[in-house]
Design an enzyme around this catalytic site. Structure first.
Site, PDB file in Angstrom:
ATOM      1  N   ASN A   7      67.250  42.571   4.413  1.00 52.31           N
ATOM      2  CA  ASN A   7      67.835  41.542   5.273  1.00 52.31           C
ATOM      3  C   ASN A   7      66.722  40.546   5.588  1.00 52.31           C
ATOM      4  OD1 ASN A   7      68.973  39.990   7.253  1.00 52.31           O
ATOM      5  ND2 ASN A   7      69.575  41.698   8.569  1.00 52.31           N
ATOM      6  N   ARG A  90      71.522  41.301   2.172  1.00 57.00           N
ATOM      7  CA  ARG A  90      72.456  40.706   3.124  1.00 57.00           C
ATOM      8  C   ARG A  90      72.354  39.188   2.996  1.00 57.00           C
ATOM      9  NH1 ARG A  90      71.642  39.279   9.317  1.00 57.00           N
ATOM     10  NH2 ARG A  90      73.759  38.600   9.720  1.00 57.00           N
ATOM     11  N   HIS A 179      79.295  38.500  10.776  1.00 58.06           N
ATOM     12  CA  HIS A 179      79.279  39.941  11.084  1.00 58.06           C
ATOM     13  C   HIS A 179      80.358  40.681  10.284  1.00 58.06           C
ATOM     14  CE1 HIS A 179      77.797  38.845  15.420  1.00 58.06           C
ATOM     15  NE2 HIS A 179      76.745  39.182  14.682  1.00 58.06           N
ATOM     16  N   GLY A 209      76.646  42.310  20.392  1.00 66.00           N
ATOM     17  CA  GLY A 209      75.193  42.500  20.359  1.00 66.00           C
ATOM     18  C   GLY A 209      74.562  41.267  20.958  1.00 66.00           C
ATOM     19  N   ASN A 210      73.389  40.934  20.495  1.00 67.70           N
ATOM     20  CA  ASN A 210      72.773  39.689  20.920  1.00 67.70           C
ATOM     21  C   ASN A 210      73.641  38.532  20.428  1.00 67.70           C
ATOM     22  OD1 ASN A 210      70.822  38.351  22.216  1.00 67.70           O
ATOM     23  ND2 ASN A 210      69.375  38.417  20.516  1.00 67.70           N
ATOM     24  N   ARG A 240      73.734  32.146  23.170  1.00 70.01           N
ATOM     25  CA  ARG A 240      74.616  31.107  22.601  1.00 70.01           C
ATOM     26  C   ARG A 240      75.848  30.912  23.475  1.00 70.01           C
ATOM     27  NH1 ARG A 240      75.135  33.869  16.809  1.00 70.01           N
ATOM     28  NH2 ARG A 240      73.071  34.810  16.988  1.00 70.01           N
ATOM     29  N   ASP A 283      69.204  40.143  27.861  1.00 72.02           N
ATOM     30  CA  ASP A 283      69.367  41.566  27.555  1.00 72.02           C
ATOM     31  C   ASP A 283      70.289  42.216  28.589  1.00 72.02           C
ATOM     32  OD1 ASP A 283      68.959  44.414  27.364  1.00 72.02           O
ATOM     33  OD2 ASP A 283      67.215  43.959  26.115  1.00 72.02           O
ATOM     34  N   PHE A 284      71.343  42.844  28.089  1.00 76.28           N
ATOM     35  CA  PHE A 284      72.341  43.407  28.998  1.00 76.28           C
ATOM     36  C   PHE A 284      71.794  44.557  29.848  1.00 76.28           C
ATOM     37  CE2 PHE A 284      76.544  41.460  28.501  1.00 76.28           C
ATOM     38  CZ  PHE A 284      76.241  40.520  27.546  1.00 76.28           C
ATOM     39  N   ARG A 285      70.693  45.166  29.421  1.00 75.51           N
ATOM     40  CA  ARG A 285      70.092  46.200  30.283  1.00 75.51           C
ATOM     41  C   ARG A 285      69.586  45.581  31.573  1.00 75.51           C
ATOM     42  NH1 ARG A 285      67.280  48.544  24.992  1.00 75.51           N
ATOM     43  NH2 ARG A 285      67.396  46.315  24.609  1.00 75.51           N
ATOM     44  N   GLU A 334      78.016  49.472  21.863  1.00 77.86           N
ATOM     45  CA  GLU A 334      77.753  50.899  21.652  1.00 77.86           C
ATOM     46  C   GLU A 334      77.096  51.559  22.864  1.00 77.86           C
ATOM     47  OE1 GLU A 334      75.391  51.294  18.054  1.00 77.86           O
ATOM     48  OE2 GLU A 334      76.775  49.966  17.002  1.00 77.86           O
ATOM     49  N   ASN A 335      76.283  50.770  23.581  1.00 79.35           N
ATOM     50  CA  ASN A 335      75.409  51.381  24.597  1.00 79.35           C
ATOM     51  C   ASN A 335      75.761  51.103  26.048  1.00 79.35           C
ATOM     52  OD1 ASN A 335      73.362  52.616  22.838  1.00 79.35           O
ATOM     53  ND2 ASN A 335      73.035  50.500  22.189  1.00 79.35           N
ATOM     54  N   GLU A 384      75.506  48.357   9.298  1.00 74.06           N
ATOM     55  CA  GLU A 384      75.609  47.331   8.267  1.00 74.06           C
ATOM     56  C   GLU A 384      74.779  47.692   7.032  1.00 74.06           C
ATOM     57  OE1 GLU A 384      74.924  44.712  11.710  1.00 74.06           O
ATOM     58  OE2 GLU A 384      75.928  43.170  10.531  1.00 74.06           O
TER      59      GLU A 384
HETATM   60  P1  ADP Z   1      71.517  41.715  17.228  1.00 79.70           P
HETATM   61  O1  ADP Z   1      71.640  42.554  15.980  1.00 79.70           O
HETATM   62  O2  ADP Z   1      72.547  40.640  17.350  1.00 79.70           O
HETATM   63  O3  ADP Z   1      70.134  41.241  17.541  1.00 79.70           O
HETATM   64  P2  ADP Z   1      72.066  44.208  18.616  1.00 79.70           P
HETATM   65  O4  ADP Z   1      73.392  44.623  18.115  1.00 79.70           O
HETATM   66  O5  ADP Z   1      70.863  44.954  18.183  1.00 79.70           O
HETATM   67  O6  ADP Z   1      71.873  42.645  18.452  1.00 79.70           O
HETATM   68  O7  ADP Z   1      72.140  44.234  20.212  1.00 79.70           O
HETATM   69  C1  ADP Z   1      71.040  43.916  20.984  1.00 79.70           C
HETATM   70  C2  ADP Z   1      71.458  43.905  22.446  1.00 79.70           C
HETATM   71  O8  ADP Z   1      72.018  45.186  22.800  1.00 79.70           O
HETATM   72  C3  ADP Z   1      70.277  43.749  23.390  1.00 79.70           C
HETATM   73  O9  ADP Z   1      70.031  42.398  23.652  1.00 79.70           O
HETATM   74  C4  ADP Z   1      70.775  44.436  24.628  1.00 79.70           C
HETATM   75  O10 ADP Z   1      71.367  43.466  25.477  1.00 79.70           O
HETATM   76  C5  ADP Z   1      71.866  45.358  24.185  1.00 79.70           C
HETATM   77  N1  ADP Z   1      71.579  46.755  24.495  1.00 79.70           N
HETATM   78  C6  ADP Z   1      70.862  47.646  23.758  1.00 79.70           C
HETATM   79  N2  ADP Z   1      70.809  48.851  24.406  1.00 79.70           N
HETATM   80  C7  ADP Z   1      71.490  48.696  25.568  1.00 79.70           C
HETATM   81  C8  ADP Z   1      71.809  49.546  26.676  1.00 79.70           C
HETATM   82  N3  ADP Z   1      71.401  50.799  26.721  1.00 79.70           N
HETATM   83  N4  ADP Z   1      72.535  49.034  27.685  1.00 79.70           N
HETATM   84  C9  ADP Z   1      72.951  47.756  27.655  1.00 79.70           C
HETATM   85  N5  ADP Z   1      72.697  46.917  26.650  1.00 79.70           N
HETATM   86  C10 ADP Z   1      71.988  47.359  25.615  1.00 79.70           C
END
Ligand code: ADP
Length: 397
Positions: A7, A90, A179, A209-210, A240, A283-285, A334-335, A384
């Protein structure tokens, strides 16, 4: 067969070596800061510790050389060069030309070049990756797997903008969606988990995701997706905007005295939950922590993000005439049980009922709805790279 999945971005190159029989990852890693000072390769051979090598990488040819060296060196390599049977790349944009993965030849390379103006940041980088691999591994078959391909089944009324039709005819301006490899993998996997034929299912896949996008998959085919000509349309993302009134562009340009390039940068890099939270985080964390600590910007960002997802789920339920299952995938999907719950709280209208205990799941397949829920809610981690390896194997075996 051992498949190398590549990728390639403009200054980075992610790779995985996957065994097509066991579908296990033998080694994965990343070259960072290609063409920039401070470049390095970081990789993890299966069941070993992470290895980091700081070394100059003036271009992608050098990066590929280092990847091959990492995979094949005597000390901690995992294969010999002649064991790498095929390479899967990819490719971000396949335009209307590519509706599925293809074996790469001169004609394919030319066609990828031809659609490069639709993805000026991504396709040229992807092509550099292909050419570097051709140089380093002459004769090894390669496959192009397109982010846009799965969405090519969208009907005209879903992919057309309300623009003068001549722009579509002349320049191919339409919605393509991205995607696709993830939406395809997750929808197939969801059908397997549900024990149903995908041809009998109406699925909504939320790739959060991001970058974030959502798709409606009816009878195994994508009938609509939220990203458009570029990956800027649709859901609110990390940085975005997603959907926005195009007049906002001119308005900001005038008020802030910005160029087109500058305002495009604002829409892509300074917006989304990052912008909405007043730059607290993308970042959602961090946003979840902020939300729970009473930070208003974090609350605003997550609630607005979730509302947009709910609106799309409503729209796609209407588009398919119903929905059997909603799948959550990618980093956030997922998380983050927290963000999933914020979304699902808005889905009472389709009889969605969340099992809060099951929703505590992170990063693994799980049904998170209650048995009496009218729609199945599920977490389906995306993969992927595995999907690319599978297509590559199927075309090269
Ligand atoms: P991309 O491939 O578009 O860069 P990902 O699918 O890897 O993105 O997702 C990244 C995002 O997932 C991070 O910016 C974060 O916000 C979120 N993330 C990862 N782990 C967690 C978690 N435990 N809780 C909440 N959000 C999470």
């Amino acid at each position: 067969m051992k498949i190398l999945v590549i990728n390639c971005g403009s200054s980075s190159l992610k790779f995985q070596l996957i065994d097509s029989d066991s579908e296990q990852v033998i080694c994965k890693g990343l070259c960072e800061r290609i063409g920039i000072d401070g470049s390095r390769i970081v990789y993890t051979p299966a069941e070993k510790d992470k290895i980091t090598i700081e070394t100059p990488m003036p271009d992608h040819n050098k990066a590929i050389e280092l990847v091959i060296e990492a995979l094949t060196n005597k000390e901690n390599g995992v294969v010999s060069l002649d064991e790498i049977g095929a390479v899967g790349h990819r490719i971000v944009h396949g335009g209307e030309k590519f509706t599925e993965s293809v074996v790469i030849n001169d004609e394919v390379i030319k066609a990828i070049e031809d659609v490069s103006d639709l993805a000026p940041l991504h396709n040229p980088a992807n092509l550099i990756g292909i050419k570097a691999c051709q140089k380093a591994m002459p004769g090894v078959p390669m496959v192009a797997v397109f982010d846009t391909a799965f969405h090519q089944t969208m009907p005209e009324n879903a992919y057309l903008y309300g623009l003068h039709y001549s722009y579509y005819e002349k320049y191919g301006i339409r919605r393509y969606g991205f995607h696709g490899t993830s939406h395809s993998y997750v929808s197939k996997r969801a059908a397997e988990i549900l024990g149903k034929d995908i041809k009998d299912l109406k699925l909504i896949v939320c790739h959060l995701g991001n970058g974030a996008s959502i798709s409606a998959v009816k009878d195994g085919k994508c009938i609509d997706t939220s990203m458009g000509l570029t990956p800027l349309e649709g859901l609110i993302m990390g940085t975005r905007t997603g959907d926005i009134d195009p007049s906002v562009v001119e308005f900001i340009m005038k008020k802030e005295n910005l160029s087109v390039a500058e305002v495009t940068n604002v829409l892509n890099k300074k917006s989304g939950v990052f912008g909405l939270s007043n730059e607290l985080s993308s970042d959602f964390r961090d946003l979840e922590d902020g939300y729970l600590a009473g930070n208003e910007g974090a609350k605003r960002a997550v609630d607005t993000f979730a509302y947009r997802v709910v609106k799309y789920i409503g729209a796609y339920t209407a588009a398919m005439g119903g929905v059997d299952a909603i799948c959550f995938t990618a980093g956030v999907g997922e998380n983050s049980g927290f963000t999933r719950k914020k979304i699902i709280d808005g889905l009472g209208f389709i009889g969605a009922s969340l099992n809060e205990e099951a929703n505590a799941v992170r990063g693994k397949e799980e049904i998170i709805s209650n048995p009496d829920s009218k729609v199945t809610l599920m977490v389906v981690p995306t993969n992927e790279e595995l999907a690319i390896a599978r297509d590559t194997y199927a075309l090269c075996k």
